[in-house]
Design an enzyme around this catalytic site. Structure first.
Site, PDB file in Angstrom:
ATOM      1  N   ASP A  41       0.862  -1.187   0.000  1.00  0.00           N
ATOM      2  CA  ASP A  41       0.000   0.000   0.000  1.00  0.00           C
ATOM      3  C   ASP A  41       0.900   1.238   0.000  1.00  0.00           C
ATOM      4  O   ASP A  41       2.120   1.151   0.121  1.00  0.00           O
ATOM      5  CB  ASP A  41      -0.931  -0.047   1.230  1.00  0.00           C
ATOM      6  N   GLU A  57     -10.067   7.431   4.790  1.00  0.00           N
ATOM      7  CA  GLU A  57      -8.995   6.861   5.589  1.00  0.00           C
ATOM      8  C   GLU A  57      -8.932   7.459   6.993  1.00  0.00           C
ATOM      9  O   GLU A  57      -9.969   7.685   7.619  1.00  0.00           O
ATOM     10  CB  GLU A  57      -7.661   6.991   4.826  1.00  0.00           C
TER      11      GLU A  57
END
Ligand code: GLC
Length: 627
Positions: A284, A481
């Site tokens: 990621d 997020e």
């Protein structure tokens, strides 16, 4: 044609793909191999550098868009990258570039795209067939931009609503997530096993336990034992792998204190070994940074753990030199590099990338169906089926079309807010300008109720004499997020930091799930209207269940609409009785704020995280047709 990716077959079963890939790997230099494992972000890499450094993939972070972000702008950008990657000479081998985006609820970066409800709303539908159709439409609108890879589906099992990415999870119940996993993969990859001609590369994420962190802290620590990790968080990946998902993205979180990005047992032994995953594993955003102070060693740790491609948006040149140093020192075996490159090339071969024409010349590019009425109808059906009716006192719903309706609330006429994060911008947008096409909730109501009026000031002077009912659309503003975390006001480090903003720390959404504290104006609007005996139908726009006891109490009816996306008219379809409510809660609805240690991340219900409404709850209006 559906091609699949399998672990390297034995000598007897060597496939033509493996022969081709092995021959190519044998020709590649170490620099070409490491370049193939490197994924910069578009802002930080030019087409010329793609060729010079033999780059295998480029991505767009949320909101990182070329030109005016229309399909033609994306196709032009991808064509330039692809052409550079295919310009073979004495130093460079022609290996087509793979471009990746977060098309997690439609191709949200691109103007005019069909934007679907975020996953939490899709989980409320309990409709795997529709999930597959959503995948097919999404794939077409990704290919229309000349892109071949989406970082979806998220297979997180969200166990704590304080997590800023709760809306990216289909459910707190791993069985619901698992029931969707194979269908969304087949929809995106256009294949029953692997990839069809209209497919894109799908990416199951984030491996593993991203939705199970303590107190829902994004990129936090999932402390469950292995049995619960397998039961809650690994389980949904099995049907995704069986459906032939081609990539898996590693989680920025940890498992029992160990970062997933360096977790050899979870990646190499469990995912690739025990579960037989034959595609490639991608890190990621800056996921290797926290592994070690020495960046080169961090790269080696992640490569040796089994990561094959590295999302290193800005620091990609340091990554290349650092990993090369570690290989030359023998800290990373060349066999591990060859395995990683072989996996990447087999995935590119599986989607026919070596044989596809350049983006400009592809039939799927600039597809006229991009954002079409037909695509939007699929999204509108999903909106209808995602709505969950939590209260309907004295059967006020369905409303009559000729009723005098006051429509108000901050989210009533705001296509941006109803789409949520990862739409046009990483953190999403407010307002209507950036969401081209589609309908706000108000625009949908206006179509069916000629006596409805929009009052964006809350209807302070409205009276019962003039109105039969009010529809008040309330809830959250967009976030993504860690910025969506509900936690003590301490900075959080978000994974995919907006490229323009650069690295840094970011503030969370708030420190409570109580809506009346987060956005008191919502309760104020409801109360003011109810105090004048105007029955209130409240519609909540949110990425998660919130504590809404006061708002519920003052409302005659209450609908959880989640983040419905571009087709807000789907809400009016149900409120005015064209269609029956269909949705059932994909998560339990909290009666109050969970306290520390209450998180159900450990697989059991917290003591104080008492449910006001249980998983699966959802009322119906009566004997209306389901549509
Ligand atoms: C982010 C997210 C991940 C996303 C990636 C690329 O950090 O964690 O889900 O796919 O970056 O934008």
């Amino acid at each position: 044609m559906t091609a699949t990716v399998r672990p390297k077959a034995g000598a007897a079963g060597v496939s033509q793909t493996n022969v081709r890939v092995d021959a190519l790997v044998a020709r590649m230099t170490l620099d070409q191999k490491i370049g193939q494992m490197t994924q910069p972000e578009r802002i930080h890499v030019s087409p010329a550098e793609v060729k010079a450094f033999h780059i295998g993939s480029v991505l767009s972070g949320g909101g990182s868009c070329p030109g005016r972000s229309r399909p033609a702008d994306w196709v032009a950008m991808n064509d330039a990258y692809w052409a550079a990657s295919m310009e073979e000479d004495e130093d460079h081998l022609a290996i087509p570039l793979l471009y990746g985006v977060d098309a997690i609820h439609g191709n949200g970066n691109v103007r005019g795209a069909t934007i679907f409800p975020h996953n939490i709303g899709l989980g409320a539908m309990r409709d795997p067939d529709l999930i597959e159709r959503i995948g097919r439409v999404t794939s077409r609108e990704v290919l229309a931009a000349g892109v071949e890879w989406t970082f979806a589906p998220t297979l997180a099992v969200s166990r704590d609503a304080r997590w800023g990415r709760t809306y990216e999870s289909y459910s707190e119940d791993p069985r619901i997530v698992a029931g969707y996993a194979s269908r969304i993969v087949r929809g995106l990859q256009d294949g029953r096993m692997g990839v069809g001609p209209n497919g894109v590369v799908a990416c199951a994420k984030h491996w593993v336990g991203d939705g199970g962190t303590e107190a829902g802290v994004d990129q936090g620590d999932t402390v469950v034992g292995e049995e619960d990790l397998r039961r809650l968080h690994i389980a949904p990946y099995r049907p995704a792998l069986e459906a032939g998902v081609l990539t898996v993205m590693v989680s920025l979180s940890s498992w029992k204190g160990a970062k997933c990005h360096a977790h050899r047992y979870l990646i190499q032994d469990v995912l690739k070994g025990e579960m037989g995953f034959g595609g490639f594993v991608v890190s990621d955003w800056n996921g290797i940074d926290p592994l070690a102070d020495d960046y080169s060693k961090a790269a080696a740790m992640a490569a040796n753990a089994g990561i094959d491609m590295f999302m290193v948006p800005e620091t990609w040149k340091s990554f290349i030199s650092g990993l090369r140093t570690q290989v030359e020192r023998g800290a990373v075996p060349i066999e591990r590099i060859d395995d990683a490159v072989g996996r990447i090339l087999r995935v590119k071969s599986a989607i026919g990338l070596f044989d596809r024409p350049r983006p400009w010349a592809r039939r799927a590019s600039n597809d006229v169906e991009f954002g079409s009425a037909e695509h939007r109808e699929v999204a509108r059906e999903a909106v209808r089926k995602s709505l969950v009716l939590l209260k309907n006192r004295r059967g006020i719903l369905p409303l009559q079309r000729d009723a005098r309706i006051l429509v108000t609330g901050r989210n009533a006429h705001d296509r941006g807010r109803q789409c949520g994060g990862f739409t046009v911008e990483w953190q999403g947008v407010s307002g209507n300008d950036a969401i081209e096409g589609g309908t706000s909730i108000w625009e949908g109501i206006r179509e069916v109720a000629p006596r409805a009026v929009l009052c964006e000031k809350g209807g302070a002077d409205a009276t019962r004499e003039h109105f039969d009912a009010a529809i008040v659309v309330i809830g959250e503003k967009p976030y993504a997020e860690g910025l969506g975390d509900i936690r003590e006001p301490a900075p959080v480090r978000a994974g995919a930091i907006q490229p323009a903003a650069g690295p840094g720390v970011l503030e969370p959404y708030g420190d409570t799930l109580e809506l009346a504290t987060l956005h008191p104006e919502d309760l104020g609007t409801i109360r003011a209207l109810a105090a004048r005996d105007i029955p209130v139908v409240t519609v909540l726009i949110s990425g998660r269940p919130l504590v809404v006891n006061a708002e519920l109490s003052e409302s005659s009816a209450f609908v959880a609409a989640w983040l419905p996306g571009s087709e807000g008219a789907g809400v009016a379809d149900v409120l005015f009785g064209d269609c029956e409510f269909h949705g059932r809660l994909p998560v339990s609805w909290p009666a109050d704020m969970p306290g520390d240690g209450d998180s159900r991340s450990n697989g059991t219900r917290g003591t104080r995280a008492r449910a006001l409404f249980p998983l699966g709850y959802g009322l119906r209006m009566g004997s209306l047709r389901r549509c």
